[in-house]
Design an enzyme around this catalytic site. Structure first.
Site, short mmCIF file in Angstrom:
data_model
loop_
_atom_site.label_atom_id
_atom_site.label_comp_id
_atom_site.label_asym_id
_atom_site.label_seq_id
_atom_site.Cartn_x
_atom_site.Cartn_y
_atom_site.Cartn_z
N GLY A 229 0.78 -1.23 0.00
CA GLY A 229 0.00 0.00 0.00
C GLY A 229 0.81 1.28 0.00
O GLY A 229 0.24 2.37 -0.01
N ASP A 230 2.14 1.15 0.03
CA ASP A 230 2.97 2.36 0.05
C ASP A 230 4.16 2.14 -0.90
O ASP A 230 4.04 1.37 -1.83
CB ASP A 230 3.42 2.65 1.49
CG ASP A 230 3.55 4.14 1.76
OD1 ASP A 230 4.14 4.84 0.91
OD2 ASP A 230 3.07 4.62 2.80
N ASP A 231 5.27 2.82 -0.67
CA ASP A 231 6.39 2.73 -1.61
C ASP A 231 6.78 1.27 -1.85
O ASP A 231 6.98 0.51 -0.90
CB ASP A 231 7.60 3.49 -1.07
CG ASP A 231 7.35 4.99 -0.97
OD1 ASP A 231 6.65 5.53 -1.85
OD2 ASP A 231 7.83 5.59 -0.01
#
Length: 421
Positions: A229-231
């Site tokens: 859900g992020d980098d």
């Protein structure tokens, strides 16, 4: 800059050859599992205590180990870890908040960390680490820096290691972290962190990065897949001589340098980075650099700012992007996560030095809900951005229109990213 990739490849090749020529293990510890709901961490610690030097540690196939207490597997040397089975972390939120292994940067908490030298961790295609992260996604509700969220796998203060052929699922926070380590090969790793509530509340999955490097040198990450859900990869402060290749990412924030400048008065350095042959699907960004505001606002991990430093010698090339929701080529200064009453970027611009950074051969298309900005370089008036270049950026809008370019305070380019004299 032309010598960067051969040098990195030579270093990695030499390291891998050395790793495969290490002496054979002198003794083997096969870890039993209680299988009755009790904690298997004591048996894991005992196995590494007996066989963590010149030995082999085996997690059995088709076996689930319940990990209810933190694992600090330190002082290892010349150890082969065969992770055939599954490590499943408990959902005891209170325990992990109070007892995870702490590191100052963004107050991170680590559930399992390996330290030492000449370490091989091989999942043989079946090994799994299950962080049972849904309890953390529901608790955090988008507060990425919520204290105590456990990181399921960390190489900390490691010299010479190979980690390959296993998966990490439902991480409580960042998935795979390399911290104060050097000479690491990461190969054929699968990461997956998905929330049951993602469609209704996508923010509750924040800060589930894929791969993170902090104060680490000579790292190769290759042939891997991530749905996070992020980098997908984040080169955090102190990341040097790192090569990422053949990586596929779903639902991520992209390939990131930073955030940098979060700690007031601290000098952050990132240099000699290559990321190539990367595919991004449903990503927020492509390959980007992010820095904090120039004046501290609140405190890390959510707040911060006022640091400085430099980023130099970076190559992003051969990216394929589909359904991106922001810019595929991006510099994002004045980042903050502190909430309300944050001073305007114009009032607190960051400082720093960014040089010799290139983006080339980007293909794909953007999400229909966003505009057509293919390149967005916005540098602070107090920072220096020079030696930037782009070539063959062919990421179109959802209608097939060519992307637009926007440049601010970038040496050698006007506002439309056309080269000037």
């Amino acid at each position: 800059m032309k010598l960067l990739r051969p040098v990195l490849w030579a270093l990695t090749t030499a390291f891998v050859a050395n790793a495969h020529s290490l002496p054979s293990p002198q003794h083997t510890c096969v870890i039993p599992a209680l299988k009755d709901g009790r904690d298997d961490a004591p048996a894991i610690r005992e196995a590494f205590s007996k066989c963590g030097n010149n030995g082999k540690v085996v997690f059995q196939k088709d076996t689930t180990y319940s990990v209810q207490t933190a694992l600090q597997l330190h002082n290892l040397k010349n150890v082969q870890v065969d992770l055939f089975g599954t490590l499943e972390y408990s959902t005891d939120v209170r325990y992990w908040i109070l007892h995870g292994s702490y590191y100052y940067f963004q107050n991170i908490s680590i559930a399992m960390e390996f330290s030492g030298e000449d370490i091989t961790i091989d999942g043989h295609g079946s090994g799994t680490i299950d962080g049972q992260g849904q309890v953390w996604y529901d608790l955090a509700l988008g507060v990425g820096g919520l204290y105590g969220r456990p990181i399921p796998f960390c190489l900390r203060n490691v010299k010479n290691a190979v980690a390959k052929n296993f998966q990490i699922v439902q991480s409580g926070k960042w998935n795979f972290v390399m911290l104060e380590s050097q000479n690491i090969l990461v190969d054929n790793i699968t990461l997956s962190s998905t929330s049951d509530d993602f469609q209704a509340n996508p923010g509750n999955l924040g800060n589930t990065d894929g791969f993170d490097t902090i104060n680490s040198n000579n790292i190769t990450i290759q042939n891997s897949w991530a749905n996070v859900g992020d980098d997908c990869v984040s080169f955090k402060p102190g990341s040097t001589n790192i090569h990422v290749k053949n990586l596929t990412c779903y639902n991520s924030a992209g390939i990131a340098i930073g955030s940098l400048g979060q700690y007031e008065g601290v000098r952050d350095v990132v240099e000699n980075i290559t990321a190539e042959d990367v595919s991004l699907y449903g990503s927020r960004n492509g390959a980007y650099i992010k820095t904090y505001v120039g004046k501290r606002t609140y405190w890390p991990p959510q707040g911060g700012g006022g640091g400085n430093g430099y980023v130099r010698n970076v190559v992003f090339k051969n990216f394929h992007i589909e359904n991106i929701t922001a810019s595929p080529v991006l510099i994002q200064q004045c980042t903050h996560w502190a909430g309300y009453n944050v001073p305007a970027c114009a009032d607190t611009p960051p400082t720093g030095f960014f040089s010799n950074i290139s983006w080339s051969n980007f293909t794909g298309y953007m999400n229909e809900k966003v505009g057509t900005k293919a390149i967005s370089w916005t540098c602070s008036p107090l920072a220096t951005c020079e030696g930037f270049s782009f070539k063959d950026i062919d990421v179109k809008s959802s209608t097939g229109a060519n992307g637009t370019y926007s440049c601010t305070n970038v040496v050698g380019y006007n506002s439309a990213c056309q080269k000037t004299n």
